[in-house]
Design a protein around this motif. Structure first.
Motif, PDB file in Angstrom:
ATOM      1  N   ARG A 234       0.816  -1.220   0.000  1.00  0.00           N
ATOM      2  CA  ARG A 234       0.000   0.000   0.000  1.00  0.00           C
ATOM      3  C   ARG A 234       0.843   1.261   0.000  1.00  0.00           C
ATOM      4  O   ARG A 234       0.418   2.322  -0.434  1.00  0.00           O
ATOM      5  CB  ARG A 234      -0.927   0.010   1.224  1.00  0.00           C
ATOM      6  CG  ARG A 234      -2.152  -0.862   0.994  1.00  0.00           C
ATOM      7  CD  ARG A 234      -3.085  -0.823   2.147  1.00  0.00           C
ATOM      8  NE  ARG A 234      -2.516  -1.560   3.276  1.00  0.00           N
ATOM      9  CZ  ARG A 234      -3.132  -1.770   4.418  1.00  0.00           C
ATOM     10  NH1 ARG A 234      -4.328  -1.268   4.612  1.00  0.00           N
ATOM     11  NH2 ARG A 234      -2.565  -2.450   5.383  1.00  0.00           N
ATOM     12  N   LEU A 235       2.048   1.142   0.549  1.00  0.00           N
ATOM     13  CA  LEU A 235       2.908   2.315   0.648  1.00  0.00           C
ATOM     14  C   LEU A 235       4.315   1.959   0.195  1.00  0.00           C
ATOM     15  O   LEU A 235       4.721   0.798   0.294  1.00  0.00           O
ATOM     16  CB  LEU A 235       2.945   2.815   2.103  1.00  0.00           C
ATOM     17  CG  LEU A 235       1.648   3.454   2.602  1.00  0.00           C
ATOM     18  CD1 LEU A 235       1.669   3.619   4.124  1.00  0.00           C
ATOM     19  CD2 LEU A 235       1.424   4.813   1.939  1.00  0.00           C
TER      20      LEU A 235
ATOM     21  N   ALA B 192      -3.444   3.500  -2.559  1.00  0.00           N
ATOM     22  CA  ALA B 192      -3.545   4.818  -1.907  1.00  0.00           C
ATOM     23  C   ALA B 192      -4.714   5.609  -2.497  1.00  0.00           C
ATOM     24  O   ALA B 192      -5.454   6.286  -1.771  1.00  0.00           O
ATOM     25  CB  ALA B 192      -2.233   5.585  -2.078  1.00  0.00           C
TER      26      ALA B 192
ATOM     27  N   ASP C 178      -7.843   7.131  -0.460  1.00  0.00           N
ATOM     28  CA  ASP C 178      -8.032   8.584  -0.570  1.00  0.00           C
ATOM     29  C   ASP C 178      -9.464   8.889  -1.035  1.00  0.00           C
ATOM     30  O   ASP C 178     -10.108   9.815  -0.540  1.00  0.00           O
ATOM     31  CB  ASP C 178      -7.020   9.139  -1.582  1.00  0.00           C
ATOM     32  CG  ASP C 178      -7.003  10.650  -1.612  1.00  0.00           C
ATOM     33  OD1 ASP C 178      -6.753  11.263  -0.545  1.00  0.00           O
ATOM     34  OD2 ASP C 178      -7.255  11.233  -2.686  1.00  0.00           O
TER      35      ASP C 178
ATOM     36  N   LEU D 107      -1.101   7.326   3.422  1.00  0.00           N
ATOM     37  CA  LEU D 107      -1.879   6.931   2.229  1.00  0.00           C
ATOM     38  C   LEU D 107      -2.351   8.166   1.474  1.00  0.00           C
ATOM     39  O   LEU D 107      -2.275   8.223   0.238  1.00  0.00           O
ATOM     40  CB  LEU D 107      -3.086   6.072   2.649  1.00  0.00           C
ATOM     41  CG  LEU D 107      -2.758   4.627   3.028  1.00  0.00           C
ATOM     42  CD1 LEU D 107      -3.934   3.963   3.754  1.00  0.00           C
ATOM     43  CD2 LEU D 107      -2.382   3.810   1.781  1.00  0.00           C
ATOM     44  N   ARG D 108      -2.796   9.166   2.210  1.00  0.00           N
ATOM     45  CA  ARG D 108      -3.297  10.368   1.530  1.00  0.00           C
ATOM     46  C   ARG D 108      -2.150  11.126   0.870  1.00  0.00           C
ATOM     47  O   ARG D 108      -2.307  11.692  -0.215  1.00  0.00           O
ATOM     48  CB  ARG D 108      -4.092  11.241   2.498  1.00  0.00           C
ATOM     49  CG  ARG D 108      -5.327  10.472   3.002  1.00  0.00           C
ATOM     50  CD  ARG D 108      -6.491  11.323   3.328  1.00  0.00           C
ATOM     51  NE  ARG D 108      -7.054  11.987   2.164  1.00  0.00           N
ATOM     52  CZ  ARG D 108      -8.139  12.742   2.206  1.00  0.00           C
ATOM     53  NH1 ARG D 108      -8.768  12.911   3.348  1.00  0.00           N
ATOM     54  NH2 ARG D 108      -8.595  13.331   1.120  1.00  0.00           N
TER      55      ARG D 108
ATOM     56  N   ALA E 209       0.556   9.716  -0.338  1.00  0.00           N
ATOM     57  CA  ALA E 209       0.935   8.940  -1.535  1.00  0.00           C
ATOM     58  C   ALA E 209      -0.053   9.218  -2.673  1.00  0.00           C
ATOM     59  O   ALA E 209       0.344   9.375  -3.837  1.00  0.00           O
ATOM     60  CB  ALA E 209       0.967   7.454  -1.209  1.00  0.00           C
TER      61      ALA E 209
END
Ligand code: FAD
Ligand code: DLZ
Length: 530
Positions: free
Chosen positions: A450-451, A460, A464, A497-498, A500
């Motif tokens: 995910r990252l 991501a 988002d 996440l936001r 990215a």
């Protein structure tokens, strides 16, 4: 002098049907058919080159079919052509001294709106007849929808199964169930036999059209050749028979699956012919049912196929006419981002998008799940402007006409109608793409991460998207569980996440600056789209 009773019968490019209502009561010895390759129609969106060639070659063949049946056909060809239908009609009325113009209702609202003004503009009576090539008239759909709180497709589908008695055993659905999707929608097995479509038309008429399109529309979307499409009724029927015998038995099973290098899978590739009027939807469904009754195709495949045609196809048309013209301006999620430039080139390092857009450029075709869950879902996740997404889909597929494309794009795919068509948005993370396709295997990104540098950007972007609209989703019981999962994430993970997603979005380039040469002659080349 005006012939007191001569009719001018206008046949549009997607009305290539000998028993069209516009012909009712007409006399080949007296009346004249008008068909016109119109610059405005060819230019109002960036049509794929193969779509232009398909429409014009099929129109020219249909004109020949009508002439052979004794009709006088006034046919206007591009590249000279005419600017619009009203000019073509006005010139033909004068040339043939017609007293009345007859047309079957067009598929698109903008044209219906225009034709409704013709009595005044052309100073003669204009008869607009119902299009009976659909199983459900606009009025029938409005009556079905009237008083319903929500327009659930499955309810409409059952109503449509009963009406012509398709796959019915008495008043019960064949096999005891209406829907066999539980047995469908499996990931693909690459070892399964997948038929190739028939070779495309290469007769002299088609060759001439291909040359014209190459010369007149060099900057349009997509490749012109290899041209894979049929342009006559006989060709469409041959494609239909090939599908029924070779692909239908596996249709349901692989309906949602995607494999790199396999654009056709077990799909019908029949939407262009249905939409042009070369095939009749009810006849096609009856033939599919006959395959089941004869034991040559399983019920899950045949039911799934028939549902797409008498269910989804009729349903989206009903919604279109019920909700237009306001429908096309809907943007419930307030999405404004331009579509990235790679929608016009396929040049992206995300393998799924490169594959589907590449196939779209090459063939003007992608199957439903590719349209919905790859190009559609990505546009949804990045918050792309639904009006621009709509123009893209209306141009790039050979089967695209607004009555069918707009509800699928704006409603089903982009959730811009706030959930009229889809009870929840078709948002998905990379896990979905990885489960239903083999695209991720050839990708530089890892769908499970995910990252980080190798993480698939879809992950991501997905979170988002959920976060951006969390307040809205909290009220949707099917989405609330996902909002809860987002809320349960540690604040640092949420922020990462936001961030990215923001970095990915910031790196996107808008379409138009470098992707293609400017075409000032082309009205659809609208680069001012935000
Ligand atoms: P198959 O998968 O073999 O299905 C059989 C037939 O069912 C099709 O030929 C088609 O006539 C009908 N059908 C299946 N799904 C739908 C649907 N959702 N809506 C209407 N008819 C359906 N379809 C178009 O005909 N024109 C379009 O412009 C169009 N735009 C679309 C845009 C988006 C964003 C999405 C998600 C879907 C769109 N569809 C459109 C629906 C569907 O993707 C195509 O009908 C299908 O891919 C055509 O290929 P096929 O003939 O191989 O279909
Ligand atoms: C799609 C299309 C194109 C590209 N060109 C023509 C054309 O030149 N002449 C014509 O009669 N029809 C064309 N069509 C199909 C029309 O766009 C279609 O009839 C309307 O959108 C209504 O569905």
């Amino acid at each position: 002098m005006v012939n007191s009773s001569r009719r001018l019968i206008l046949i549009l490019g997607d009305q290539l049907t000998p028993d069209l209502s516009a012909f009712d009561g007409a006399d080949p010895g007296r009346d004249v058919v008008l068909m016109a390759e119109v610059a405005g129609e060819a230019g109002y969106v960036d049509h794929h080159k193969q779509k232009l060639a398909l429409v014009f070659a099929a129109m020219r063949h249909f004109a020949a079919e009508l002439r052979a049946a004794g009709w006088t056909v006034d046919y206007r060809t591009l590249p000279e052509g005419v600017p619009d239908f009203a000019t073509a009609a006005a010139e033909a009325i004068a040339r043939h001294r017609a007293a009345i113009l007859v047309v079957t209702e067009p598929g698109e609202w903008r044209l219906q709106d225009e034709i409704e003004g013709w009595e005044e503009r052309l100073a003669l009576p204009v008869l607009i007849r119902e299009d009976r090539r659909f199983l459900c008239t606009r009025a029938d759909f409005a009556a079905w929808a009237n008083g319903r709180r929500s327009l659930v497709m499955e309810h409409f589908y059952r109503f449509m199964r009963r009406r012509p008695g398709l796959l019915m055993d008495g008043d019960q659905p064949a096999g005891g169930r209406w829907n066999f999707d539980a047995e469908n929608r499996k990931p693909a097995r690459p070892s399964l036999f997948m038929p190739e479509p028939l070779a495309g038309a290469d007769d002299p008429v088609t060759t001439e059209v291909l040359e014209m399109v190459a010369a007149r529309f060099p900057g349009n979307f997509g490749a012109l050749t290899p041209f894979r499409w049929q342009v006559t009724r006989a060709g469409a029927e041959a494609a239909r028979d090939r599908f029924l015998t070779e692909a239908l038995p596996h249709f349901g099973e692989t309906q949602d699956a995607m494999l790199a290098g396999k654009p056709w899978m077990h799909h019908a590739l029949l939407s262009p012919y249905l939409n042009l009027g070369l095939l009749d939807p009810l006849d096609l469904c009856r033939r599919a049912e006959a395959e089941y009754r004869a034991g040559r195709a399983p019920l899950n495949a045949v039911e799934g196929f028939i549902r797409q045609i008498i269910g989804w196809r009729e349903y989206v048309r009903g919604v279109y006419w019920l909700k237009m013209p306001d429908y096309s301006a809907m943007n419930t999620l307030g999405a404004t981002r331009p579509l990235p430039d790679f929608y016009w080139t396929g040049d992206t390092d995300m393998a799924c998008l490169a594959e589907v857009i590449g196939q779209t450029l090459a063939h003007g075709y992608a199957h439903h799940i590719q349209r919905l869950m790859i190009t559609g879902t990505y546009a949804l996740l990045i918050g792309a402007d639904p009006a621009q997404v709509h123009r893209w889909y209306l141009g790039v597929y050979v089967d695209a006409y607004e009555w069918v494309e707009l509800p699928n794009t704006l409603g089903m795919s982009q959730f811009a109608d706030g959930g009229l068509l889809a009870t929840k948005p078709y948002a998905a993370s990379a896990a979905y793409v990885d489960r239903m396709s083999d695209y991720c295997r050839g990708c530089r990104y890892d769908p499970k991460q995910r990252l980080g540098e190798a993480a698939c950007p879809w992950n991501a972007l997905y979170w988002d998207f959920i976060a951006r609209h969390a307040d809205r989703w909290a009220g949707n019981h099917r989405m609330a569980v996902i909002v809860k999962a987002w809320a349960a994430k540690p604040a640092e993970e949420q922020a990462a996440l936001r961030a990215a997603a923001a970095a990915h979005l910031a790196a996107l380039k808008a379409y138009g600056d470098a992707a293609r040469p400017a075409r000032p002659d082309h009205p659809s080349d609208d680069r001012s789209v935000p």
